[in-house]
Scaffold this active site. Structure first.
Site, PDB file in Angstrom:
ATOM      1  N   HIS A  75       0.859  -1.271  -0.201  1.00  0.00           N
ATOM      2  CA  HIS A  75      -0.007   0.017  -0.091  1.00  0.00           C
ATOM      3  C   HIS A  75       0.935   1.359   0.003  1.00  0.00           C
ATOM      4  O   HIS A  75       2.058   1.381   0.320  1.00  0.00           O
ATOM      5  CB  HIS A  75      -0.735  -0.076   1.375  1.00  0.00           C
ATOM      6  CG  HIS A  75      -0.328   0.030   2.466  1.00  0.00           C
ATOM      7  ND1 HIS A  75       0.186   1.373   3.059  1.00  0.00           N
ATOM      8  CD2 HIS A  75       0.523  -0.760   3.336  1.00  0.00           C
ATOM      9  CE1 HIS A  75       0.767   1.284   4.154  1.00  0.00           C
ATOM     10  NE2 HIS A  75       0.996  -0.020   4.370  1.00  0.00           N
ATOM     11  N   CYS A  76       0.168   2.409  -0.151  1.00  0.00           N
ATOM     12  CA  CYS A  76       0.800   3.656  -0.172  1.00  0.00           C
ATOM     13  C   CYS A  76      -0.271   4.424   0.218  1.00  0.00           C
ATOM     14  O   CYS A  76      -1.238   4.107   0.521  1.00  0.00           O
ATOM     15  CB  CYS A  76       1.468   4.043  -1.556  1.00  0.00           C
ATOM     16  SG  CYS A  76       0.395   4.203  -3.167  1.00  0.00           S
ATOM     17  N   ALA A  77       0.016   5.874  -0.096  1.00  0.00           N
ATOM     18  CA  ALA A  77      -1.300   6.816   0.386  1.00  0.00           C
ATOM     19  C   ALA A  77      -2.589   6.785  -0.362  1.00  0.00           C
ATOM     20  O   ALA A  77      -3.462   6.598   0.125  1.00  0.00           O
ATOM     21  CB  ALA A  77      -0.570   8.325   0.175  1.00  0.00           C
ATOM     22  N   GLY A  85      -2.820   4.189  -3.068  1.00  0.00           N
ATOM     23  CA  GLY A  85      -2.712   2.908  -3.644  1.00  0.00           C
ATOM     24  C   GLY A  85      -2.937   2.985  -5.052  1.00  0.00           C
ATOM     25  O   GLY A  85      -3.743   2.064  -5.875  1.00  0.00           O
ATOM     26  N   SER A  90       2.672   1.858  -4.750  1.00  0.00           N
ATOM     27  CA  SER A  90       2.287   0.326  -4.461  1.00  0.00           C
ATOM     28  C   SER A  90       2.119  -0.328  -5.736  1.00  0.00           C
ATOM     29  O   SER A  90       2.606  -1.455  -5.579  1.00  0.00           O
ATOM     30  CB  SER A  90       1.179   0.255  -3.334  1.00  0.00           C
ATOM     31  OG  SER A  90       0.077   0.991  -4.090  1.00  0.00           O
TER      32      SER A  90
END
Length: 322
Positions: A65-67, A69, A73
């Site tokens: 995940h990241c901030a 998505g 990610s």
């Protein structure tokens, strides 16, 4: 695992792919100390006193995940898909040739886009930024090296990408690159133990020589294609573009943005072309950046016999016919 990187086109996520894909792979396919894949064993004693053992493979998962998505990610997931399942995206087989670079990029772009479409089947909003997409293409071109964390850093394609980035920064500042940072391809390839006379598959491969003194200026391996398809430029182009070669060192170390290229033969010194760090547009309308151009009217193109081919040299006056 945490990767501290901004969602910016200029951010270097490529160098993080080896560690990321190994982490994902270990999470999906954990290994016991015995070296066997992560399977659980269940034993039960039957009525007759014997023991039966059954195995099952647990469904493992890795949360990437990241901030948002969408970009960082997704880039790591695509990198893993290309690494783990190359056969799904066309394999990684490239045939090296003087005109192969552009074709290799086209193939890489198709592979990355195909992997992105696979991700979008369950994550429709997946959208890596353009810089990350290009780095994924480079990852594919490299063959997705992930043996250790430094696998990408050591790769010639990555080193060339870093160099191109440095050149872009210099162009943005309207400056020539630092003389000590200029990359001369013949020297670089020699250090990488890549021979200048490696096999050339094209029958029409040609080396370029000074028209005045016949000194060789570039062999087929150092010609730069500037056509969209990656094929050799037609004879209608007034320019023959080549890599930055060590014989250009004296003029390039002066720090000029552009200038003339002269034959390295000290007894000749004929003007054979020009260079421009900011790029040149060929007569065919294609731009090459940076540009090291030989004027077709000032040079001769001589057929280069493929390495490994054999031929019988006939005596003077004989053409080989009976």
């Amino acid at each position: 695992m945490s990767i501290d990187i901004d969602d910016d086109e200029s951010s270097d996520i490529l160098v993080r792919f080896p560690a990321a894909v190994r982490f994902i792979d270990n999470g999906l396919h954990p290994q016991h100390e015995s070296g066997k894949s992560g399977k659980s064993e269940k034993s039960e004693t039957r009525e007759d006193g014997t023991t039966a053992t059954s195995t099952s493979s647990p469904k493992n998962g890795v949360y990437v995940h990241c901030a948002m998505g969408k970009s960082r990610s997704v880039s790591c997931v695509i990198a893993y898909l290309l690494y783990k399942y190359p056969h799904r995206f066309g394999g990684k087989q490239f045939i090296e040739s003087p005109a192969s670079t552009q074709q290799r990029r086209i193939t890489a772009k198709e592979a990355v886009n195909s992997a992105l479409q696979s991700v979008r089947e369950t994550r429709p909003g997946a959208e890596p930024n353009s810089g990350f997409m290009r780095q994924l293409e480079l990852w594919w071109e490299m063959g997705c090296p992930a043996d250790d964390d430094g696998a990408v850093e050591r790769h010639p394609i990555y080193q060339k990408w870093l160099y191109d980035g440095m050149l872009q920064e210099a162009r943005d500042m309207r400056m020539a690159p630092d003389a000590e940072q200029i990359r001369f391809e013949d020297e670089v390839r020699a250090e990488e133990k890549e021979q200048d006379d490696k096999t050339v598959t094209q029958n029409d491969a040609k080396e370029v020589r000074c028209k005045k003194c016949r000194r060789t200026l570039a062999t087929p391996n150092f010609l730069v294609s500037h056509t969209p398809t990656g094929q050799a430029a037609s004879s209608g182009c007034a320019h023959i573009f080549i890599d930055t070669l060590s014989w250009m060192r004296p003029v390039l170390e002066d720090g000029a943005l552009d200038g003339r290229l002269v034959c390295p033969n000290s007894k000749c010194g004929a003007t054979v072309g020009r260079f421009a760090w900011q790029g040149l547009q060929c007569t065919c309308k294609e731009w090459v950046v940076p540009a090291f151009s030989l004027n077709r009217s000032r040079v001769d193109e001589v057929s280069s016999r493929p390495v490994g081919s054999s031929a019988i040299r006939m005596p003077p006056g004989r053409n080989g016919s009976l």
